[in-house]
Design a protein around this motif. Structure first.
Motif, PDB file in Angstrom:
ATOM      1  N   ASP A  31       0.868  -1.177   0.000  1.00 54.09           N
ATOM      2  CA  ASP A  31       0.000   0.000   0.000  1.00 54.09           C
ATOM      3  C   ASP A  31       0.907   1.230   0.000  1.00 54.09           C
ATOM      4  N   HIS A  32       0.391   2.325  -0.526  1.00 57.94           N
ATOM      5  CA  HIS A  32       1.165   3.566  -0.574  1.00 57.94           C
ATOM      6  C   HIS A  32       0.274   4.738  -0.152  1.00 57.94           C
ATOM      7  N   PRO A  33       0.699   5.515   0.833  1.00 61.24           N
ATOM      8  CA  PRO A  33       0.017   6.777   1.125  1.00 61.24           C
ATOM      9  C   PRO A  33       0.587   7.866   0.213  1.00 61.24           C
ATOM     10  N   CYS A  43       5.036   9.113  -2.840  1.00 57.46           N
ATOM     11  CA  CYS A  43       4.611   8.230  -1.766  1.00 57.46           C
ATOM     12  C   CYS A  43       5.151   8.774  -0.454  1.00 57.46           C
ATOM     13  N   ASN A 102       5.226   6.931   2.308  1.00 62.55           N
ATOM     14  CA  ASN A 102       6.120   5.966   2.951  1.00 62.55           C
ATOM     15  C   ASN A 102       7.484   6.489   2.554  1.00 62.55           C
ATOM     16  N   HIS A 107       9.939   4.503   0.551  1.00 59.90           N
ATOM     17  CA  HIS A 107       9.605   4.393  -0.875  1.00 59.90           C
ATOM     18  C   HIS A 107       9.967   5.695  -1.594  1.00 59.90           C
ATOM     19  N   MET A 129      10.115   6.960  -5.318  1.00 63.72           N
ATOM     20  CA  MET A 129       8.712   7.033  -5.743  1.00 63.72           C
ATOM     21  C   MET A 129       8.216   8.468  -5.581  1.00 63.72           C
TER      22      MET A 129
HETATM   23 CU   LIG Z   1       4.818   3.782  -1.154  1.00 61.45          CU
END
Ligand SMILES: [Cu+2]
Length: 769
Positions: A652-654, A709, A711, A714, A719
């Motif tokens: 999952d990615h916020p 992202c 995270n 990431h 990202m």
């Molecule tokens: Cu992410």
């Protein structure tokens, strides 16, 4: 020391040995002796982001790892027990008044600060150099006096990075703070060791070294009162003095305030030890060039300090409240924010005044207090939830050896482990921030192992139209903010209520799933952060934090309310264009486009690819390069609909969009909770294999921003993508802006490339049909 049930002591030793080996490489990486790309080249990472099992580096063997989510032995507690130390508020900062002298903002004499200017002192540095070609930098009065290299201000020179709309949003108050190593004798809990000066870096008040402070700061802003925040980088100039991780370079992003790109802290403009950077936080209300231009609507306002209001232009439905600011040094954000480089910022407005008594037809009178005209925090409390891990000696520990994310095993509140907070039997507002690196949380309240109902009032700092009754919060990704109101009046003095994390997460990819309140209260071995993290003790009186010496008693009537209507809905309309942005892995190498150099930092000769990528409108996937525009927004005020897609189901990615909030419209095949439907947000959890569509428009400022992202692990590998907002005609930002390249000797500029699929001026594929 804690021992996993199925692990032998030799396995623990093995894991500890692996940790030490890995720490060596982390140190070399953070010192700039090696790059992440070199780690890929050496095969220490694979393209899927997994660390290869070689050279005794792998601590992820199931025997040792299964019980300890950090991938290392559990952080020792030194006898520290939860709920034995008092809650600590974030460190409230006091503003200084600024005056306008010929267009420069003057600090009070006692501050001893150079004036804040529209154009950076970097320009003065350049001008002096040009006028005195024979003189060494050490004779330049505008130099960095720590190193005698480069300018004293990190903000790039010239009009491109001059403060936009300076006169219109001339700063009225100022803060001077230093990014600093932590001061002596500070810890996360009285039983836990003091942190070494290089273990924790955070912001201290004033100009100085070794003044970093726990808990981190809180700033209270109000609409109509622009802020100048001057941050000195007072870290040591030696990049090796970092406790093994963290980079001593800094750009401060005020998440998600409406500021010019030069003050957004994510335009590739980190600054170095010995320099400062002036961030102008304009308190601009969105849509001021489009709606309520003459500032006639009473709700679009900020408190004047005397019971009245200062009206501002813009759309009152876009007023913001709970925000935060954190370091955004590209490729080092995770380490730096984890180390403590963050603060919270509350914005106050006519409706959301921070005063629960003032009645003027505009003020919502949400729980806060009455002693101050605005911004009372006696009953309005910031809670930054931050997971930490420590090494066997109790020092803050970080392991970059997963590109999937790093999760700690100590879930702290305001960087304090397991505190208790005394509360009166009345309503409180809590502004809950997830400031972790990679950990998602899901919170509930427990009394006698029974869920306590509460009201949800704001998502990511935006009031929801109607309060929402809940028994537990939705999952909360990194950087998401949830404001809730809890009514303790149904409890009696002596009762104890717990804030509980229900969500189990054992690696950086995604949460494993939520537990029941009863299971969570019991606790689980595989994730020690599941369970209660903050204890509320209902008491008969509490000391005010708004007015020192004042005591609030439980017998005083609670005048605060939570009105049935908090704001109004912004309509969803047919967009000018749509965009599709997919966040994924680099496994499918054939679909990747060339990344060029990964500005900043990466050597051009480095081998290809980071594990995380972003793809715009179905074209090639890319990792981040600050010198490449992935998405261009051509004209202020145009309404677009964007769809974010999660390229896979294993994570999952916020995802965070800088500068603007979107109205959440659709979740594809997934359900959409009441806390999100048609609600304004700036961070969306995509969900495994999920998607989200929202309505967005930009305005007021232009320049280079990012979408990434949150995270942060990431984000750092890589990202993240640059978005370019073209500004109003006649401004330097009306055209694509050059890319600043900061160095210790000053900033130079390069011309960015633009992905055609992201530029609606050159392609029809983004048209809404
Ligand atoms: Cu992410």
């Amino acid at each position: 020391m804690y021992l996993p049930k199925d692990a032998s002591r030799s396995r623990i030793r093995e894991a500890q040995k692996a940790r030490e080996n890995r720490a060596e490489i982390v140190r070399a990486l953070s010192h700039g002796q090696i790059s992440r790309r070199e780690l890929f080249k050496w095969g220490l990472f694979t393209s899927s982001g997994l660390l290869l099992w070689k050279n005794g580096l792998n601590v992820y063997a199931p025997s040792a790892y299964g019980q300890v989510p950090t991938g290392t032995p559990r952080s020792p507690l030194f006898g520290a027990r939860k709920f034995t130390q008092p809650f600590r508020r974030l460190s409230l900062q006091t503003p200084m008044p600024l005056t306008n002298l010929n267009g420069e903002a003057v600090f009070p004499t006692s501050a001893g600060e150079p004036n804040a200017k529209r154009v950076s002192y970097h320009q003065d540095f350049n001008d002096f150099k040009a006028a005195n070609p024979g003189l060494p930098t050490s004779d330049n009065p505008f130099r960095n006096k720590l190193t005698d290299r480069g300018p004293m201000e990190g903000r790039p020179p010239g009009e491109l990075f001059a403060h936009q709309r300076w006169d219109e949003f001339f700063p009225k108050v100022g803060y001077v703070m230093s990014l600093s190593e932590i001061a002596a004798n500070q810890s996360f809990h009285p039983y836990l060791p003091y942190q070494n000066r290089s273990s924790v870096w955070t912001y201290g008040t004033g100009k100085g070294e070794l003044i970093g402070h726990l808990p981190p700061p809180l700033i209270k802003g109000r609409y109509g009162e622009p802020i100048l925040t001057r941050i000195y980088n007072k870290l040591q100039d030696d990049v090796k003095q970092n406790g093994g991780f963290g980079r001593n370079e800094h750009q401060l992003h005020f998440h998600n305030a409406h500021n010019g790109a030069e003050s957004d802290g994510a335009s590739n403009v980190h600054h170095f030890p010995g320099t400062f950077y002036d961030y102008r936080w304009s308190t601009t209300l969105a849509r001021r060039d489009k709606t309520n231009k003459n500032a006639t609507i009473k709700k679009a306002s900020g408190p004047d300090g005397n019971g009245g209001l200062v009206k501002v232009a813009g759309d009152y439905r876009e007023l913001q409240g709970t925000m935060w600011a954190h370091d955004h040094r590209f490729f080092f954000t995770a380490e730096n924010v984890y180390k403590g480089m963050f603060m919270m910022v509350n914005y106050y407005s006519g409706p959301d005044r921070g005063n629960e008594k003032l009645t003027d037809g505009v003020n919502l009178k949400l729980p806060s207090g009455t002693l101050l005209d605005w911004g009372n925090i006696d009953f309005d409390v910031n809670l930054a939830i931050h997971d930490l891990a420590t090494d066997p000696t109790g020092q803050l520990f970080f392991d970059i050896f997963t590109t999937e994310g790093f999760i700690g095993d100590l879930l702290c509140v305001n960087m304090t482990y397991g505190p208790f907070m005394e509360v009166l039997p009345r309503k409180y507002r809590f502004r809950i921030l997830n400031s972790c690196m990679s950990r998602f949380i899901k919170l509930a309240l427990s009394w006698n192992w029974t869920a306590v109902p509460f009201q949800f009032i704001c998502n990511d700092g935006n009031l929801v139209v109607n309060p929402i009754d809940l028994l537990e919060l939705d999952e909360q990704g990194i950087a998401e903010r949830y404001d809730i109101v809890v009514d303790f009046s149904k409890f009696r003095v002596g009762d104890r209520v717990y804030l509980v994390n229900l969500l189990k997460q054992t690696d950086g990819r995604k949460p494993n799933g939520a537990l029941s309140l009863r299971e969570a209260m019991t606790g689980i071995d595989s994730d020690p952060t599941v369970g209660p993290l903050l204890e509320f003790r209902v008491v008969g009186q509490v000391n005010s934090v708004d007015v020192e010496g004042y005591v609030h008693k439980s017998t005083t009537l609670d005048k605060s309310v939570v009105p049935v209507t908090l704001t109004e809905q912004i309509p969803v309309v047919t967009p000018v264009r749509t965009r599709v942005v997919e966040f994924g892995r680099s496994g499918d190498v054939t679909s990747r486009g060339p990344d060029g150099q990964c500005t900043p930092d990466c050597p051009e000769t480095a081998p290809e690819f980071f594990p995380w990528t972003i793809r715009v409108n179905g074209e090639n996937a890319h990792s981040f390069n600050a010198n490449r525009i992935s998405l261009l927004y051509p004209k202020p005020g145009e309404i677009e609909h964007w769809t974010y897609i999660n390229g896979g189901g294993g994570w999952d990615h916020p995802i965070h969009l800088h500068f603007e909030e979107g109205i959440t419209i659709d979740r594809g095949l997934g359900s959409i909770p009441a806390t999100e439907r048609l609600v304004r947000k700036d961070v969306w959890r995509l969900r495994p294999s999920g998607s989200v569509t929202f309505q967005i428009q930009f305005g007021e400022y232009g320049g280079s921003y990012v979408n990434h992202c949150h995270n942060t692990v990431h984000e750092d590998v890589a990202m993240l993508m640059r978005i370019q907002l073209l500004g109003n005609p006649g401004t330097p930002q009306a055209a694509v802006t050059l890319t600043p390249n900061p160095s210790r000797d000053g900033v130079t500029f390069t011309s960015p490339e633009i992905l055609p699929e992201g530029d609606p001026r050159t392609t029809q594929t983004a048209s809404a049909g």
